[in-house]
Design a protein around this motif. Structure first.
Motif, PDB file in Angstrom:
ATOM      1  N   UNK A  41       0.862  -1.175   0.000  1.00 35.40           N
ATOM      2  CA  UNK A  41       0.000   0.000   0.000  1.00 35.40           C
ATOM      3  C   UNK A  41       0.902   1.230   0.000  1.00 35.40           C
ATOM      4  N   UNK A  42       0.838   1.994  -1.064  1.00 36.30           N
ATOM      5  CA  UNK A  42       1.723   3.150  -1.210  1.00 36.30           C
ATOM      6  C   UNK A  42       1.080   4.362  -0.551  1.00 36.30           C
ATOM      7  N   UNK A  43       1.758   4.912   0.431  1.00 42.63           N
ATOM      8  CA  UNK A  43       1.234   6.044   1.191  1.00 42.63           C
ATOM      9  C   UNK A  43       1.535   7.366   0.506  1.00 42.63           C
ATOM     10  N   UNK A  44       0.691   8.349   0.795  1.00 43.43           N
ATOM     11  CA  UNK A  44       0.994   9.730   0.438  1.00 43.43           C
ATOM     12  C   UNK A  44       1.822  10.334   1.562  1.00 43.43           C
ATOM     13  N   UNK A  45       2.756  11.206   1.211  1.00 43.12           N
ATOM     14  CA  UNK A  45       3.522  11.905   2.236  1.00 43.12           C
ATOM     15  C   UNK A  45       3.880  13.300   1.762  1.00 43.12           C
ATOM     16  N   UNK A  46       4.014  14.185   2.731  1.00 39.80           N
ATOM     17  CA  UNK A  46       4.420  15.560   2.425  1.00 39.80           C
ATOM     18  C   UNK A  46       5.928  15.748   2.575  1.00 39.80           C
ATOM     19  N   UNK A  47       6.653  14.722   2.999  1.00 39.58           N
ATOM     20  CA  UNK A  47       8.101  14.881   3.143  1.00 39.58           C
ATOM     21  C   UNK A  47       8.776  14.742   1.776  1.00 39.58           C
ATOM     22  N   UNK A  48       9.961  15.313   1.619  1.00 36.13           N
ATOM     23  CA  UNK A  48      10.680  15.190   0.347  1.00 36.13           C
ATOM     24  C   UNK A  48      11.234  13.785   0.171  1.00 36.13           C
ATOM     25  N   UNK A  75     -10.574  10.619   2.354  1.00 32.20           N
ATOM     26  CA  UNK A  75      -9.920   9.767   1.376  1.00 32.20           C
ATOM     27  C   UNK A  75      -8.839   8.864   1.936  1.00 32.20           C
ATOM     28  N   UNK A  76      -8.599   8.928   3.260  1.00 37.15           N
ATOM     29  CA  UNK A  76      -7.560   8.102   3.878  1.00 37.15           C
ATOM     30  C   UNK A  76      -8.168   7.047   4.805  1.00 37.15           C
ATOM     31  N   UNK A  77      -7.547   5.865   4.814  1.00 39.96           N
ATOM     32  CA  UNK A  77      -7.845   4.883   5.860  1.00 39.96           C
ATOM     33  C   UNK A  77      -7.187   5.303   7.166  1.00 39.96           C
ATOM     34  N   UNK A  78      -6.047   5.936   7.060  1.00 42.77           N
ATOM     35  CA  UNK A  78      -5.333   6.458   8.228  1.00 42.77           C
ATOM     36  C   UNK A  78      -4.405   7.556   7.758  1.00 42.77           C
ATOM     37  N   UNK A  79      -4.111   8.471   8.678  1.00 41.82           N
ATOM     38  CA  UNK A  79      -3.113   9.496   8.389  1.00 41.82           C
ATOM     39  C   UNK A  79      -2.556  10.020   9.702  1.00 41.82           C
ATOM     40  N   UNK A  80      -1.320  10.491   9.648  1.00 43.36           N
ATOM     41  CA  UNK A  80      -0.661  10.966  10.868  1.00 43.36           C
ATOM     42  C   UNK A  80       0.479  11.889  10.492  1.00 43.36           C
ATOM     43  N   UNK A  81       0.953  12.634  11.495  1.00 43.93           N
ATOM     44  CA  UNK A  81       2.132  13.466  11.324  1.00 43.93           C
ATOM     45  C   UNK A  81       3.276  12.853  12.106  1.00 43.93           C
ATOM     46  N   UNK A  82       4.412  12.643  11.443  1.00 43.06           N
ATOM     47  CA  UNK A  82       5.576  12.023  12.064  1.00 43.06           C
ATOM     48  C   UNK A  82       6.803  12.880  11.774  1.00 43.06           C
ATOM     49  N   UNK A  83       7.444  13.389  12.827  1.00 45.94           N
ATOM     50  CA  UNK A  83       8.645  14.214  12.685  1.00 45.94           C
ATOM     51  C   UNK A  83       8.446  15.352  11.681  1.00 45.94           C
ATOM     52  N   UNK A  84       7.289  16.003  11.796  1.00 47.93           N
ATOM     53  CA  UNK A  84       7.037  17.202  11.010  1.00 47.93           C
ATOM     54  C   UNK A  84       6.501  16.976   9.610  1.00 47.93           C
ATOM     55  N   UNK A  85       6.289  15.716   9.217  1.00 44.84           N
ATOM     56  CA  UNK A  85       5.753  15.417   7.891  1.00 44.84           C
ATOM     57  C   UNK A  85       4.494  14.559   8.031  1.00 44.84           C
ATOM     58  N   UNK A  86       3.588  14.678   7.059  1.00 47.37           N
ATOM     59  CA  UNK A  86       2.319  13.964   7.111  1.00 47.37           C
ATOM     60  C   UNK A  86       2.361  12.728   6.197  1.00 47.37           C
ATOM     61  N   UNK A  87       1.739  11.655   6.677  1.00 41.25           N
ATOM     62  CA  UNK A  87       1.674  10.399   5.937  1.00 41.25           C
ATOM     63  C   UNK A  87       0.234   9.903   5.963  1.00 41.25           C
ATOM     64  N   UNK A  88      -0.211   9.276   4.886  1.00 43.66           N
ATOM     65  CA  UNK A  88      -1.577   8.754   4.865  1.00 43.66           C
ATOM     66  C   UNK A  88      -1.754   7.621   3.869  1.00 43.66           C
ATOM     67  N   UNK A  89      -2.677   6.708   4.180  1.00 42.78           N
ATOM     68  CA  UNK A  89      -2.986   5.566   3.321  1.00 42.78           C
ATOM     69  C   UNK A  89      -4.272   5.845   2.548  1.00 42.78           C
ATOM     70  N   UNK A  90      -4.202   5.971   1.223  1.00 43.17           N
ATOM     71  CA  UNK A  90      -5.415   6.238   0.446  1.00 43.17           C
ATOM     72  C   UNK A  90      -6.400   5.073   0.525  1.00 43.17           C
TER      73      UNK A  90
END
Length: 214
Positions: A41-48, A75-90
């Motif tokens: 499952x490929x997550x979306x992330x705001x980190x570079x 649109x996410x099953x889950x999402x969270x912020x980790x070390x200043x960046x956001x991650x989520x599972x579409x």
């Protein structure tokens, strides 16, 4: 002898979580390489992107605005912020895969696992990966040379809280030996695929068996 008729199944969500450096990503890659009918499952992330990461393969890299838009339309099953960046599972691609009987593997933290459990507990199989010791965990973090010393210290501090969530998972693997841990996770996956409740076509299959001699 007639070949056995295939039984329709519903896919499962295999969730691997651990503190950073305990080995879940390495185990995940090995399971994907060795097992059929399972995809990451490929997550979306705001980190570079990190060196060697590819957009759409490792993560889908997006900006804060695009990420927030997904949050607002659920649109996410889950999402969270980790070390200043956001991650989520579409949500959409995962649900489509499960309906087709395809398993999905998730490399996420305990917070993400909790959110998925709230929305789709019957499809979730949770595995928590523990390091053999805190000293070994710190050694692995330094050895992979992906983070600064400051980030390693932050990850170590967070690890002490993360390991306390092991009891929320169905299975626990202590990653003392990588190859052994990989095979343990593969065994869990194979066993969970055979659960009666996951084999959605069993009723029709058994009824057909009973009718063959009538």
């Amino acid at each position: 002898m007639k070949p056995a008729r295939p039984v329709a199944t519903r896919g499962l969500m295999l969730v691997l979580s651990s503190p950073s450096g305990a080995g879940k990503s390495t185990i995940s890659r090995a399971v994907l390489e060795r097992e059929e009918n399972i995809a990451l499952s490929v997550s979306l992330t705001t980190r570079p992107p990190r060196k060697g990461e590819e957009d759409g393969r490792d993560y889908i890299f997006v900006g804060d605005a695009a990420f927030q838009a997904m949050v607002e339309r659920d649109g996410f099953l889950e999402h969270a912020e980790v070390f200043g960046h956001r991650y989520g599972t579409p949500r959409a691609p995962v649900e489509a895969a499960l309906e087709k009987g395809r398993d999905m593997l998730f490399d996420i933290d305990w917070q993400g696992a909790q959110q998925i459990a709230e929305k789709a507990r019957t499809d979730l199989v949770g595995v928590f990966v523990l390091p053999p010791s805190i000293e070994e965990l710190e050694r692995r973090l330094h050895a992979r040379a992906q983070d600064s010393s400051e980030v390693v210290r932050a990850r170590m501090a967070k690890a002490l809280d993360e390991v306390s969530h092991y009891a929320e998972y169905d299975y626990v693997v202590i990653n003392s030996d990588l190859e052994t841990s990989i095979e343990e996770v593969r065994s869990i996956l194979r066993a969970e695929r055979r659960r009666r409740t996951r084999q959605t076509g069993l009723t029709d299959f058994v009824n057909a068996l009973r009718g063959e001699k009538r």
